[in-house]
Write an enzyme that holds these catalytic residues in place. Structure first.
Site, short mmCIF file in Angstrom:
data_model
loop_
_atom_site.label_atom_id
_atom_site.label_comp_id
_atom_site.label_asym_id
_atom_site.label_seq_id
_atom_site.Cartn_x
_atom_site.Cartn_y
_atom_site.Cartn_z
N ARG A 20 0.92 -1.13 0.35
CA ARG A 20 -0.12 0.19 0.10
C ARG A 20 0.52 1.19 -0.21
O ARG A 20 0.81 2.34 -0.85
CB ARG A 20 -0.94 0.12 1.22
N ASP A 21 1.37 1.59 0.77
CA ASP A 21 2.25 3.12 1.41
C ASP A 21 3.91 2.78 0.16
O ASP A 21 3.71 3.94 0.17
CB ASP A 21 3.46 2.81 2.55
N HIS A 212 4.16 4.31 12.18
CA HIS A 212 3.66 4.50 11.24
C HIS A 212 5.27 5.37 11.44
O HIS A 212 4.98 6.27 10.94
CB HIS A 212 3.45 4.31 10.69
N HIS A 214 8.41 7.12 9.13
CA HIS A 214 8.70 7.70 7.87
C HIS A 214 10.76 7.33 7.82
O HIS A 214 10.70 8.51 9.21
CB HIS A 214 8.73 8.05 7.15
N CYS A 245 4.00 9.87 1.47
CA CYS A 245 3.14 10.39 1.79
C CYS A 245 2.42 11.28 0.44
O CYS A 245 3.31 12.30 0.20
CB CYS A 245 2.36 11.03 2.84
N ASN A 254 9.34 4.17 3.63
CA ASN A 254 9.14 4.03 5.12
C ASN A 254 10.47 3.56 5.56
O ASN A 254 10.88 3.10 5.33
CB ASN A 254 8.07 3.25 5.07
#
Length: 317
Positions: A20-21, A212, A214, A245, A254
């Site tokens: 996803r990310d 989460h 980064h 993002c 990430n």
């Protein structure tokens, strides 16, 4: 001098967010069958938790327009717990219809980021999430929450703790007690992470918090260790460090899964993930995508490789 021992958990849970990310930041289309192959490969390493996609509108993130097909292609992996990010009620309906048993909703810690990400201020966005929680409850689907830019906003800077507490109170009122705290812009530091977690874990003792992180400024693993010391046992990461993002300037990826797994294993913390297999998959992903997101272990290798004699090397003497 008093010799104090660092107290950390014996085991942690790693949520893999590459599908996803990581994928959402890639401009070049990744074929659906390739996404499915990568997810299956990640599962083969022992990863038990995967954020598989986002049911976002295809115009917003074209790379994830095949969410239903991807979910269908991995549903037989019974040993893996999947979740999907849903931005709104329509996304939640799509996710539930696709067979998702866990979804995650997203709020920003600041109005500026919320307007960039969701076209509304935080309070309005949180009110819009209530129908999602109600729909999920009707179908027995788990709901987790998240807070973007929790440790610093690229538009507003430092985020007052009161804003985080207010959002958590809103989640609690909706019956959501699992929340991911995202350092979306990579602005957090270990002292800040430690102090925030100490306070909010005291205020919300029934909550499970996930970090989460980064790695925009190289602080992600230090922040993870600070979270460990505050009792956090769930972490998001992305194999090869891909991600970011779309609504945060200069966003970086990430923390790489192989980096955090290697670091935790070196500390004696179990993850149930086979690092050797993970590095093989990471190398394959890098070849497929064409780059990584700044993975240290993919470049340098794990510590134990330093003790291995390269093939063909003769002993001296």
């Amino acid at each position: 001098m008093k010799n104090e021992q660092m107290i950390v958990p014996n085991k942690v849970n790693i949520w893999e967010v590459l599908p996803r990310d990581g994928f959402q930041m890639e401009d070049r289309w990744i074929p659906t069958e390739e996404k499915i192959r990568i997810i299956r490969g990640l599962a083969s390493t022992g990863i038990k938790y995967i954020e598989v996609t986002s049911f976002v509108h295809p115009r917003a993130i074209p790379q994830l327009k095949d969410a239903e097909e991807v979910v269908k292609g991995v549903q037989d992996l019974d040993e893996v717990k999947f979740r999907a990010l849903v931005p709104n009620l329509r996304g939640a309906e799509r996710a539930i219809n696709a067979g998702m048993k866990k979804i995650k909703i997203l709020l920003s810690a600041t109005d500026s980021h919320s307007l960039s990400n969701s076209n509304c201020i935080v309070k309005e966005a949180q009110m819009d999430h209530l129908p999602i929680v109600e729909l999920a409850g009707k179908y027995g689907v788990e709901v987790g929450g998240s807070i973007a830019v929790a440790f610093g906003c690229p538009f507003e800077g430092t985020v007052p703790l009161e804003k985080i507490v207010s959002i958590l109170e809103g989640y609690k009122a909706m019956g959501v007690n699992e929340v991911s705290l995202a350092d979306t812009a990579g602005m957090g530091n270990p002292k800040q992470v430690s102090e925030m977690l100490r306070i909010i874990r005291g205020l919300f003792p029934s909550f499970k918090f996930t970090l989460h992180l980064h790695n925009t400024r190289g602080m992600a693993f230090a922040n993870a260790v600070a979270a460990l010391q505050q009792g956090v046992t769930d972490f998001d990461s992305s194999t090869t460090g891909l991600g970011g993002c779309p609504y945060a300037p200069n966003a970086a990826g990430n923390i790489p899964t192989e980096d955090i797994v290697h670091g935790f294993h070196e500390m004696g913390i179990q993850t149930d993930i086979n690092l050797v297999s993970l590095l093989d998959i990471a190398s394959s992903i890098k070849s497929t995508i064409g780059h990584d997101g700044g993975s240290y272990i993919l470049k340098a290798g794990p510590n134990n490789r330093l003790h291995s004699k390269p093939k063909g090397q003769k002993k001296l003497g």
